[in-house]
Design a protein around this motif. Structure first.
Motif, PDB file in Angstrom:
ATOM      1  N   UNK A   1      -4.139 -11.925   3.376  1.00 54.83           N
ATOM      2  CA  UNK A   1      -3.534 -12.618   4.509  1.00 54.83           C
ATOM      3  C   UNK A   1      -4.598 -13.133   5.462  1.00 54.83           C
ATOM      4  N   UNK A   2      -5.656 -12.349   5.652  1.00 55.84           N
ATOM      5  CA  UNK A   2      -6.776 -12.773   6.488  1.00 55.84           C
ATOM      6  C   UNK A   2      -8.050 -12.737   5.652  1.00 55.84           C
ATOM      7  N   UNK A   3      -8.748 -13.871   5.608  1.00 58.53           N
ATOM      8  CA  UNK A   3      -9.985 -13.951   4.839  1.00 58.53           C
ATOM      9  C   UNK A   3     -11.095 -14.525   5.716  1.00 58.53           C
ATOM     10  N   UNK A   4     -12.338 -14.057   5.590  1.00 58.35           N
ATOM     11  CA  UNK A   4     -12.772 -13.006   4.668  1.00 58.35           C
ATOM     12  C   UNK A   4     -12.102 -11.678   4.993  1.00 58.35           C
ATOM     13  N   UNK A   5     -11.693 -10.967   3.954  1.00 55.53           N
ATOM     14  CA  UNK A   5     -11.003  -9.689   4.141  1.00 55.53           C
ATOM     15  C   UNK A   5     -12.037  -8.568   4.175  1.00 55.53           C
ATOM     16  N   UNK A   6     -12.350  -8.098   5.374  1.00 56.19           N
ATOM     17  CA  UNK A   6     -13.310  -6.997   5.514  1.00 56.19           C
ATOM     18  C   UNK A   6     -12.608  -5.651   5.586  1.00 56.19           C
ATOM     19  N   UNK A   7     -11.304  -5.671   5.803  1.00 52.81           N
ATOM     20  CA  UNK A   7     -10.519  -4.439   5.769  1.00 52.81           C
ATOM     21  C   UNK A   7      -9.094  -4.780   5.366  1.00 52.81           C
ATOM     22  N   UNK A   8      -8.450  -3.832   4.716  1.00 50.00           N
ATOM     23  CA  UNK A   8      -7.074  -4.011   4.261  1.00 50.00           C
ATOM     24  C   UNK A   8      -6.502  -2.644   3.930  1.00 50.00           C
ATOM     25  N   UNK A   9      -5.206  -2.432   4.152  1.00 50.17           N
ATOM     26  CA  UNK A   9      -4.594  -1.154   3.763  1.00 50.17           C
ATOM     27  C   UNK A   9      -4.666  -0.908   2.263  1.00 50.17           C
ATOM     28  N   UNK A  10      -5.004  -1.951   1.486  1.00 52.48           N
ATOM     29  CA  UNK A  10      -5.088  -1.813   0.033  1.00 52.48           C
ATOM     30  C   UNK A  10      -6.475  -1.381  -0.444  1.00 52.48           C
ATOM     31  N   UNK A  11      -7.462  -1.498   0.430  1.00 56.29           N
ATOM     32  CA  UNK A  11      -8.826  -1.143   0.024  1.00 56.29           C
ATOM     33  C   UNK A  11      -8.940   0.361  -0.249  1.00 56.29           C
ATOM     34  N   UNK A  12      -9.692   0.672  -1.281  1.00 55.92           N
ATOM     35  CA  UNK A  12     -10.023   2.054  -1.635  1.00 55.92           C
ATOM     36  C   UNK A  12      -8.829   2.873  -2.129  1.00 55.92           C
ATOM     37  N   UNK A  13      -7.729   2.196  -2.493  1.00 54.90           N
ATOM     38  CA  UNK A  13      -6.628   2.914  -3.123  1.00 54.90           C
ATOM     39  C   UNK A  13      -6.875   2.974  -4.631  1.00 54.90           C
ATOM     40  N   UNK A  14      -6.477   4.069  -5.279  1.00 54.75           N
ATOM     41  CA  UNK A  14      -6.659   4.145  -6.734  1.00 54.75           C
ATOM     42  C   UNK A  14      -5.830   3.076  -7.449  1.00 54.75           C
TER      43      UNK A  14
ATOM     44  N   UNK B   1       0.832  -1.203   0.000  1.00 53.21           N
ATOM     45  CA  UNK B   1       0.000   0.000   0.000  1.00 53.21           C
ATOM     46  C   UNK B   1       0.868   1.255   0.000  1.00 53.21           C
ATOM     47  N   UNK B   2       1.933   1.249   0.792  1.00 53.38           N
ATOM     48  CA  UNK B   2       2.838   2.395   0.836  1.00 53.38           C
ATOM     49  C   UNK B   2       3.530   2.592  -0.511  1.00 53.38           C
ATOM     50  N   UNK B   3       3.906   1.493  -1.163  1.00 52.60           N
ATOM     51  CA  UNK B   3       4.578   1.587  -2.469  1.00 52.60           C
ATOM     52  C   UNK B   3       3.631   2.107  -3.537  1.00 52.60           C
ATOM     53  N   UNK B   4       2.355   1.760  -3.427  1.00 55.90           N
ATOM     54  CA  UNK B   4       1.355   2.281  -4.353  1.00 55.90           C
ATOM     55  C   UNK B   4       1.164   3.787  -4.160  1.00 55.90           C
ATOM     56  N   UNK B   5       1.111   4.210  -2.893  1.00 56.40           N
ATOM     57  CA  UNK B   5       0.945   5.633  -2.597  1.00 56.40           C
ATOM     58  C   UNK B   5       2.181   6.428  -3.019  1.00 56.40           C
ATOM     59  N   UNK B   6       3.358   5.806  -2.887  1.00 52.74           N
ATOM     60  CA  UNK B   6       4.601   6.497  -3.217  1.00 52.74           C
ATOM     61  C   UNK B   6       4.947   6.475  -4.689  1.00 52.74           C
ATOM     62  N   UNK B   7       4.251   5.644  -5.482  1.00 46.82           N
ATOM     63  CA  UNK B   7       4.459   5.632  -6.917  1.00 46.82           C
ATOM     64  C   UNK B   7       5.419   4.586  -7.441  1.00 46.82           C
ATOM     65  N   UNK B   8       6.097   3.827  -6.571  1.00 48.52           N
ATOM     66  CA  UNK B   8       6.984   2.771  -7.075  1.00 48.52           C
ATOM     67  C   UNK B   8       6.166   1.689  -7.779  1.00 48.52           C
ATOM     68  N   UNK B   9       5.013   1.353  -7.214  1.00 51.66           N
ATOM     69  CA  UNK B   9       4.108   0.375  -7.819  1.00 51.66           C
ATOM     70  C   UNK B   9       2.937   1.131  -8.446  1.00 51.66           C
ATOM     71  N   UNK B  10       2.681   0.862  -9.740  1.00 52.92           N
ATOM     72  CA  UNK B  10       1.639   1.607 -10.458  1.00 52.92           C
ATOM     73  C   UNK B  10       0.250   1.048 -10.218  1.00 52.92           C
ATOM     74  N   UNK B  11       0.156  -0.217  -9.870  1.00 53.39           N
ATOM     75  CA  UNK B  11      -1.150  -0.818  -9.653  1.00 53.39           C
ATOM     76  C   UNK B  11      -1.016  -2.208  -9.073  1.00 53.39           C
ATOM     77  N   UNK B  12      -2.099  -2.694  -8.506  1.00 52.45           N
ATOM     78  CA  UNK B  12      -2.087  -4.043  -7.923  1.00 52.45           C
ATOM     79  C   UNK B  12      -3.468  -4.664  -8.081  1.00 52.45           C
TER      80      UNK B  12
END
Length: 532
Positions: free
Chosen positions: A261-274, A244-255
């Protein structure tokens, strides 16, 4: 009297009809899988139980299953079955390990396109009545480099599809040989090179101690700027917070992630990122895949109940009833030999050579080969069984060679297993004594006599005074009990080994203290599947 099978999860009517057509008395009631009390009350009536993931087959259920002979899981995962308890009861557990391969591979490709062209975001925007054509600038996949981590059954299908998309493909897989890489049309690389050169990276490995967090914060820092990450394999392979940090910082363009890691995944630092595409573990969710595994499990269970044929069993070898009494301890030995070299070998294996000497050479060596290969490959993939191991070995270009010979030496029979890599050969030999227990009798050409335990520690050193003291004192000071202690050496003052059978796995701190002594060339904790 016809065998009775309970189908307690949702299988297709076509699969249920297979049981009927084969003359099996089948009860189809998907509601039972969600009702523990009802399952407990009726399971004693049945010879077979066909399930998906809803039915939980606990030790308590197995205790009540007085007539049960086989459990068939339509799919690969058997987390909902207590396999040790099933083995103790003599119940075979089958799965369908390859029924979802195409579906999962196709989902990975679909996710790659979705993140490359920002399809979910563009869809949502357009449904909202916007026309943001200039906002959604995507990238082509043609001529881009796809890095495939794991080139087994699913990974090889992804590679084939990627070639059709005119992508350049590189692969990292510890078990991938150069020959198999050539067959797949990929360039085999180390992980660091893949991370630094890939425009897209897709994961197709199981979650093990070696693969957990393979895309760690440290490895994310090695990624090529602008890379897009796809994970449809297992949650836990990716450090979600660091990604998530790499996506926000621009090193990773998308995922694009189908697993967490935990399922069902009801929350994740990756949710709602562009430009992050997420799906709820849909890798196997196609009509075709669900139908395929249902039909397969019905055929496999019917074959076993009617003729005794065993296919895709997770807890029993594919041998006839007549062979089982004699072969069972040798099958265990073959698995232990494979597990030893598998855990000791970090580099890609190119060949497995097995020598059968004496009476064991007259047995069903195909089953023994499968047990040995499963032992080797289970070091990196705990889902491997005796049926899937030979297929997976072939997919990775691992050559198997066997030799049989009449009795030589002091043992009536023994098995010697050698794995070959580009760097070295590693061998171990074992036999079965009159008590039916497997023993290791030779490692690295050094004769020993070692009982096999669940938790073991292997060390190598120059033959010198102080080794026994260092091992015993370190274990004693840290309250690690030694059940059995075996030593061996080539000649005085040369190579020596020690094999300790311990009551529990030694903590990392204990291993560090042994390393600090400077007495050992290698220190390796080992674990073996030993029936209680």
């Amino acid at each position: 009297m016809a065998p009775k099978v309970l189908v307690s999860d949702k299988l297709s009517e076509t699969a249920v009809q297979i049981f009927r057509d084969r003359g099996i008395d089948v009860t189809f009631d998907p509601s039972i899988g969600k009702d523990k009390d009802k399952l407990l009350s009726v399971i004693g009536e049945y010879d077979g139980l066909a399930i998906r993931s809803a039915t939980k087959v606990s030790a308590k259920v197995l205790e009540a299953a007085t007539n049960l002979k086989v459990i068939g899981r339509a799919g690969i995962g058997v987390d909902n079955v207590e396999i040790p308890a099933a083995s103790k009861k003599g119940v075979i557990v089958m799965n369908t390990p390859f029924g979802n391969s195409i579906t999962t591979a196709e989902h990975a490709i679909a996710m790659m396109f979705a993140v490359a062209r920002q399809i979910p975001e563009a869809n949502e925007s357009t449904h909202a009545g916007k026309w943001e054509k200039s906002r959604f600038m995507g990238v082509e996949v043609t001529n881009k480099t796809l890095g495939v981590i794991g080139a087994g059954n699913i990974g090889s299908i992804v590679i084939d599809r990627a070639h059709g998309l005119k992508m350049k493909v590189i692969a990292y897989d510890p078990f991938l040989s150069e020959e198999r890489a050539d067959q797949l049309g990929v360039r085999k690389v180390e992980l660091d090179e893949l991370l630094g050169k890939s425009d897209f990276i897709t994961f197709h490995v199981p979650l093990t101690d070696k693969t957990r967090n393979i895309l760690s914060r440290e490895n994310i820092a090695k990624l090529k700027k602008g890379v897009r990450i796809v994970n449809c394999a297992r949650g836990g392979l990716v450090d979600e917070e660091a990604l998530a940090e790499a996506l926000k910082g621009g090193r990773v363009a998308g995922a694009a992630l189908d697993v967490f890691a935990e399922e069902p995944a009801t929350e994740s630092p990756l949710f709602n990122l562009p430009n992050v595409v997420v799906t709820p573990h849909l890798g196997a969710a196609t009509t075709e895949a669900q139908e395929n595994v249902a039909l397969q499990v019905a055929e496999q269970m019917s074959d076993y109940l009617l003729s005794g044929a065993v296919t895709n069993a997770l807890n029993m070898p594919s041998v006839t009833a007549e062979e089982a009494k004699v072969m069972t301890p040798w099958i265990k030995l073959a698995g232990h030999l494979g597990a030893f070299v598998g855990q000791m070998t970090d580099e890609p294996i190119t060949a497995i050579n097995i020598l059968y000497n004496g009476a064991v050479a007259e047995m069903n060596t195909a089953a023994l080969n499968a047990a040995a290969m499963a032992g080797v490959m289970r070091a990196t993939n705990p889902d491997v069984n005796m049926v899937s191991a030979p297929v997976m070995a072939k997919d990775r270009g691992i050559d198997l060679a066997t030799t049989t010979q009449s009795q030589t030496g002091v043992f009536e029979a023994y098995i010697k297993l050698t794995v070959v890599t580009e760097q070295r050969e590693r061998s171990i030999a074992g036999t079965v004594f009159s008590d039916g227990k497997p023993r290791f009798i030779q490692i690295k050409g050094i004769n020993i006599d070692a009982e096999v335990g669940e938790h073991m520690l292997y060390t190598t050193n120059e033959d010198r005074a102080g080794i026994i003291g260092a091992l015993g004192q370190t274990m004693g000071e840290n309250d690690v009990n030694i059940a059995n202690f075996t030593l061996g050496r080539s000649t005085r003052g040369k190579d020596a080994i020690a094999l300790l059978y311990l009551d529990e796995q030694p903590p990392e701190t204990v291993l560090e203290k042994l390393k600090e002594t400077g007495l050992f060339k290698a220190i390796r904790p080992l674990r073996f599947e030993v029936a209680e």
